[in-house]
Design a protein around this motif. Structure first.
Motif, PDB file in Angstrom:
ATOM      1  N   LYS A 153     -35.998  20.558  -5.886  1.00 36.73           N
ATOM      2  CA  LYS A 153     -34.964  21.419  -6.380  1.00 36.73           C
ATOM      3  C   LYS A 153     -34.646  22.511  -5.426  1.00 36.73           C
ATOM      4  CE  LYS A 153     -34.702  18.783 -10.124  1.00 36.73           C
ATOM      5  NZ  LYS A 153     -33.562  18.013 -10.470  1.00 36.73           N
ATOM      6  N   LYS A 154     -33.521  22.832  -5.580  1.00 40.80           N
ATOM      7  CA  LYS A 154     -33.052  24.101  -4.587  1.00 40.80           C
ATOM      8  C   LYS A 154     -32.891  25.144  -5.283  1.00 40.80           C
ATOM      9  CE  LYS A 154     -33.174  21.218  -1.245  1.00 40.80           C
ATOM     10  NZ  LYS A 154     -34.324  21.129  -0.351  1.00 40.80           N
ATOM     11  N   ILE A 155     -32.847  25.453  -6.493  1.00 38.48           N
ATOM     12  CA  ILE A 155     -32.362  26.791  -7.271  1.00 38.48           C
ATOM     13  C   ILE A 155     -33.263  26.844  -8.408  1.00 38.48           C
ATOM     14  CG2 ILE A 155     -30.377  27.939  -8.622  1.00 38.48           C
ATOM     15  CD1 ILE A 155     -28.342  25.899  -7.158  1.00 38.48           C
ATOM     16  N   ILE A 156     -33.658  28.034  -8.765  1.00 37.39           N
ATOM     17  CA  ILE A 156     -34.607  28.208  -9.808  1.00 37.39           C
ATOM     18  C   ILE A 156     -34.051  29.344 -10.751  1.00 37.39           C
ATOM     19  CG2 ILE A 156     -36.354  29.624  -8.448  1.00 37.39           C
ATOM     20  CD1 ILE A 156     -38.538  28.416 -10.463  1.00 37.39           C
ATOM     21  N   LEU A 157     -34.138  29.170 -11.857  1.00 37.66           N
ATOM     22  CA  LEU A 157     -33.656  30.251 -12.964  1.00 37.66           C
ATOM     23  C   LEU A 157     -34.758  30.545 -13.637  1.00 37.66           C
ATOM     24  CD1 LEU A 157     -31.668  31.814 -14.644  1.00 37.66           C
ATOM     25  CD2 LEU A 157     -31.090  29.606 -16.173  1.00 37.66           C
ATOM     26  N   TYR A 158     -34.915  32.022 -13.512  1.00 39.60           N
ATOM     27  CA  TYR A 158     -36.032  32.709 -14.383  1.00 39.60           C
ATOM     28  C   TYR A 158     -35.505  33.126 -15.648  1.00 39.60           C
ATOM     29  CZ  TYR A 158     -39.180  32.057 -10.660  1.00 39.60           C
ATOM     30  OH  TYR A 158     -40.071  31.761  -9.663  1.00 39.60           O
ATOM     31  N   THR A 159     -36.151  32.688 -16.991  1.00 35.06           N
ATOM     32  CA  THR A 159     -35.597  33.052 -17.915  1.00 35.06           C
ATOM     33  C   THR A 159     -36.541  34.334 -18.600  1.00 35.06           C
ATOM     34  OG1 THR A 159     -36.941  31.516 -19.443  1.00 35.06           O
ATOM     35  CG2 THR A 159     -34.622  30.975 -18.903  1.00 35.06           C
ATOM     36  N   VAL A 184     -32.575  32.054  -6.123  1.00 36.90           N
ATOM     37  CA  VAL A 184     -33.407  32.307  -7.383  1.00 36.90           C
ATOM     38  C   VAL A 184     -32.476  32.884  -8.105  1.00 36.90           C
ATOM     39  CG1 VAL A 184     -35.658  32.104  -6.420  1.00 36.90           C
ATOM     40  CG2 VAL A 184     -34.295  34.185  -6.202  1.00 36.90           C
ATOM     41  N   VAL A 185     -32.508  33.087  -9.425  1.00 39.31           N
ATOM     42  CA  VAL A 185     -31.442  33.210 -10.404  1.00 39.31           C
ATOM     43  C   VAL A 185     -32.163  33.883 -11.590  1.00 39.31           C
ATOM     44  CG1 VAL A 185     -29.495  32.690 -11.840  1.00 39.31           C
ATOM     45  CG2 VAL A 185     -29.945  31.332  -9.690  1.00 39.31           C
ATOM     46  N   ASN A 195     -40.495  38.288  -5.755  1.00 37.56           N
ATOM     47  CA  ASN A 195     -41.585  37.684  -5.128  1.00 37.56           C
ATOM     48  C   ASN A 195     -41.287  36.311  -4.814  1.00 37.56           C
ATOM     49  OD1 ASN A 195     -43.082  40.075  -5.839  1.00 37.56           O
ATOM     50  ND2 ASN A 195     -43.417  39.234  -7.876  1.00 37.56           N
ATOM     51  N   ILE A 196     -40.207  35.712  -4.776  1.00 35.57           N
ATOM     52  CA  ILE A 196     -40.060  34.329  -4.237  1.00 35.57           C
ATOM     53  C   ILE A 196     -39.231  34.509  -3.233  1.00 35.57           C
ATOM     54  CG2 ILE A 196     -39.165  32.334  -5.107  1.00 35.57           C
ATOM     55  CD1 ILE A 196     -41.365  33.058  -6.762  1.00 35.57           C
ATOM     56  N   LYS A 197     -39.600  33.507  -2.146  1.00 34.77           N
ATOM     57  CA  LYS A 197     -38.883  33.365  -0.696  1.00 34.77           C
ATOM     58  C   LYS A 197     -37.624  32.562  -1.265  1.00 34.77           C
ATOM     59  CE  LYS A 197     -41.279  35.368   2.612  1.00 34.77           C
ATOM     60  NZ  LYS A 197     -42.469  35.599   2.615  1.00 34.77           N
ATOM     61  N   SER A 198     -36.685  33.059  -0.699  1.00 35.71           N
ATOM     62  CA  SER A 198     -35.209  32.083  -0.781  1.00 35.71           C
ATOM     63  C   SER A 198     -34.192  32.686   0.063  1.00 35.71           C
ATOM     64  CB  SER A 198     -34.859  32.466  -2.511  1.00 35.71           C
ATOM     65  OG  SER A 198     -34.427  33.634  -2.637  1.00 35.71           O
ATOM     66  N   GLU A 199     -33.259  31.997   0.114  1.00 31.76           N
ATOM     67  CA  GLU A 199     -31.940  32.359   0.859  1.00 31.76           C
ATOM     68  C   GLU A 199     -31.286  33.454   0.059  1.00 31.76           C
ATOM     69  OE1 GLU A 199     -30.207  28.850   2.344  1.00 31.76           O
ATOM     70  OE2 GLU A 199     -31.958  27.835   2.771  1.00 31.76           O
ATOM     71  N   GLY A 200     -31.355  33.438  -1.078  1.00 33.37           N
ATOM     72  CA  GLY A 200     -30.545  34.577  -1.839  1.00 33.37           C
ATOM     73  C   GLY A 200     -31.041  34.598  -3.386  1.00 33.37           C
ATOM     74  N   ILE A 201     -30.687  35.656  -3.841  1.00 31.29           N
ATOM     75  CA  ILE A 201     -31.147  35.975  -5.442  1.00 31.29           C
ATOM     76  C   ILE A 201     -29.550  36.253  -5.843  1.00 31.29           C
ATOM     77  CG2 ILE A 201     -32.149  37.585  -6.692  1.00 31.29           C
ATOM     78  CD1 ILE A 201     -33.977  38.417  -4.500  1.00 31.29           C
ATOM     79  N   ASP A 202     -29.430  35.614  -7.066  1.00 33.79           N
ATOM     80  CA  ASP A 202     -28.236  35.866  -8.071  1.00 33.79           C
ATOM     81  C   ASP A 202     -29.022  36.657  -9.155  1.00 33.79           C
ATOM     82  OD1 ASP A 202     -26.528  34.442  -6.272  1.00 33.79           O
ATOM     83  OD2 ASP A 202     -26.196  33.173  -7.819  1.00 33.79           O
ATOM     84  N   HIS A 222     -31.612  50.000 -10.256  1.00 35.53           N
ATOM     85  CA  HIS A 222     -32.762  50.569  -9.509  1.00 35.53           C
ATOM     86  C   HIS A 222     -33.673  49.385  -8.928  1.00 35.53           C
ATOM     87  CE1 HIS A 222     -34.059  50.061 -13.713  1.00 35.53           C
ATOM     88  NE2 HIS A 222     -35.086  50.155 -13.223  1.00 35.53           N
ATOM     89  N   ILE A 223     -33.339  48.382  -9.526  1.00 34.13           N
ATOM     90  CA  ILE A 223     -34.345  47.262  -9.089  1.00 34.13           C
ATOM     91  C   ILE A 223     -33.478  46.497  -7.869  1.00 34.13           C
ATOM     92  CG2 ILE A 223     -35.249  44.758  -9.879  1.00 34.13           C
ATOM     93  CD1 ILE A 223     -35.428  45.922 -12.694  1.00 34.13           C
ATOM     94  N   ILE A 224     -32.396  45.820  -8.295  1.00 29.16           N
ATOM     95  CA  ILE A 224     -31.512  45.398  -7.311  1.00 29.16           C
ATOM     96  C   ILE A 224     -30.067  45.432  -7.729  1.00 29.16           C
ATOM     97  CG2 ILE A 224     -31.783  42.953  -8.479  1.00 29.16           C
ATOM     98  CD1 ILE A 224     -31.673  41.667  -5.730  1.00 29.16           C
ATOM     99  N   LYS A 225     -29.236  45.646  -6.971  1.00 36.63           N
ATOM    100  CA  LYS A 225     -27.755  45.780  -7.340  1.00 36.63           C
ATOM    101  C   LYS A 225     -27.320  44.367  -8.005  1.00 36.63           C
ATOM    102  CE  LYS A 225     -26.525  49.797  -5.719  1.00 36.63           C
ATOM    103  NZ  LYS A 225     -26.265  50.872  -6.662  1.00 36.63           N
ATOM    104  N   ARG A 226     -26.605  44.414  -8.996  1.00 35.88           N
ATOM    105  CA  ARG A 226     -25.924  43.249  -9.483  1.00 35.88           C
ATOM    106  C   ARG A 226     -25.107  42.666  -8.587  1.00 35.88           C
ATOM    107  NH1 ARG A 226     -21.637  43.263 -14.396  1.00 35.88           N
ATOM    108  NH2 ARG A 226     -21.737  40.970 -14.647  1.00 35.88           N
ATOM    109  N   ASN A 227     -25.232  41.428  -8.274  1.00 31.87           N
ATOM    110  CA  ASN A 227     -24.474  40.728  -7.264  1.00 31.87           C
ATOM    111  C   ASN A 227     -24.079  39.207  -7.790  1.00 31.87           C
ATOM    112  OD1 ASN A 227     -26.732  38.975  -7.347  1.00 31.87           O
ATOM    113  ND2 ASN A 227     -26.968  39.327  -5.108  1.00 31.87           N
ATOM    114  N   ALA A 228     -24.122  39.117  -9.033  1.00 34.93           N
ATOM    115  CA  ALA A 228     -23.581  37.819  -9.928  1.00 34.93           C
ATOM    116  C   ALA A 228     -23.162  38.213 -11.157  1.00 34.93           C
ATOM    117  CB  ALA A 228     -24.912  36.571  -9.849  1.00 34.93           C
ATOM    118  N   PHE A 229     -21.839  37.497 -11.362  1.00 34.08           N
ATOM    119  CA  PHE A 229     -20.802  37.799 -12.335  1.00 34.08           C
ATOM    120  C   PHE A 229     -20.646  36.519 -13.079  1.00 34.08           C
ATOM    121  CE2 PHE A 229     -20.426  40.871  -9.011  1.00 34.08           C
ATOM    122  CZ  PHE A 229     -20.801  42.199  -9.733  1.00 34.08           C
ATOM    123  N   LEU A 230     -20.430  36.692 -14.422  1.00 37.36           N
ATOM    124  CA  LEU A 230     -19.920  35.574 -15.123  1.00 37.36           C
ATOM    125  C   LEU A 230     -18.678  35.480 -15.523  1.00 37.36           C
ATOM    126  CD1 LEU A 230     -23.076  35.408 -17.904  1.00 37.36           C
ATOM    127  CD2 LEU A 230     -22.567  33.871 -15.970  1.00 37.36           C
TER     128      LEU A 230
END
Length: 134
Positions: free
Chosen positions: A13-19, A90-91, A100-107, A126-134
């Motif tokens: 797999k190439k994309i992982i979603l953390y719930t 990683v999403v 903590n996960i190596k990836s090409e990008g974070i959503d 303060h954690i990371i700027k929101r960069n993905a939108f629904l």
């Protein structure tokens, strides 16, 4: 418990979603959580996607998202790093596990995806700027 068979499946797999345990923590309802993750999942090709359930969650994602590979085993995300598993993306809504996960990008969708999340936690800039939108 993580075994060789699980590792092989994850490697494909190439994309992982953390719930996150948003309904278990009574922040949003179970139905609201499922609707939120349904909208997020629509943004990605199902054949590339893995969903990693938070250890405290009781949601049975296998029954809800039948087309997606679900990791139900409980193990720290850092194990994936030790196993040298890399993802294209990683999403998350706002889980810090993605940091903590190596990836090409974070959503990072952020708490703005639901008014109850934003009210309870405020912005997660303060954690990371929101960069993905629904």
């Amino acid at each position: 418990y993580i075994n060789d068979n699980l590792i092989k499946k994850i490697h494909k797999k190439k994309i992982i979603l953390y719930t996150q345990p948003l309904s278990e923590d009574e922040i949003i309802s179970e139905q609201e959580k499922i609707e939120l993750y349904s909208k997020i999942i629509l943004q990605y090709p199902k054949e590339k996607l893995i969903l990693k359930r938070h250890p405290r969650e009781i949601t049975n994602y296998k029954n809800i998202f039948k087309d997606i590979f679900i990791i139900e085993e409980n193990f720290p995300s850092e194990i994936l790093e030790l196993l040298e598993i890399r993802f294209e993306k990683v999403v998350t809504v706002f889980s810090t596990a993605v940091l903590n996960i190596k990836s090409e990008g974070i959503d990072f969708y952020g708490t703005e995806v639901h008014p109850k999340l934003l009210k309870r936690f405020g912005s997660m800039d303060h954690i990371i700027k929101r960069n993905a939108f629904l």
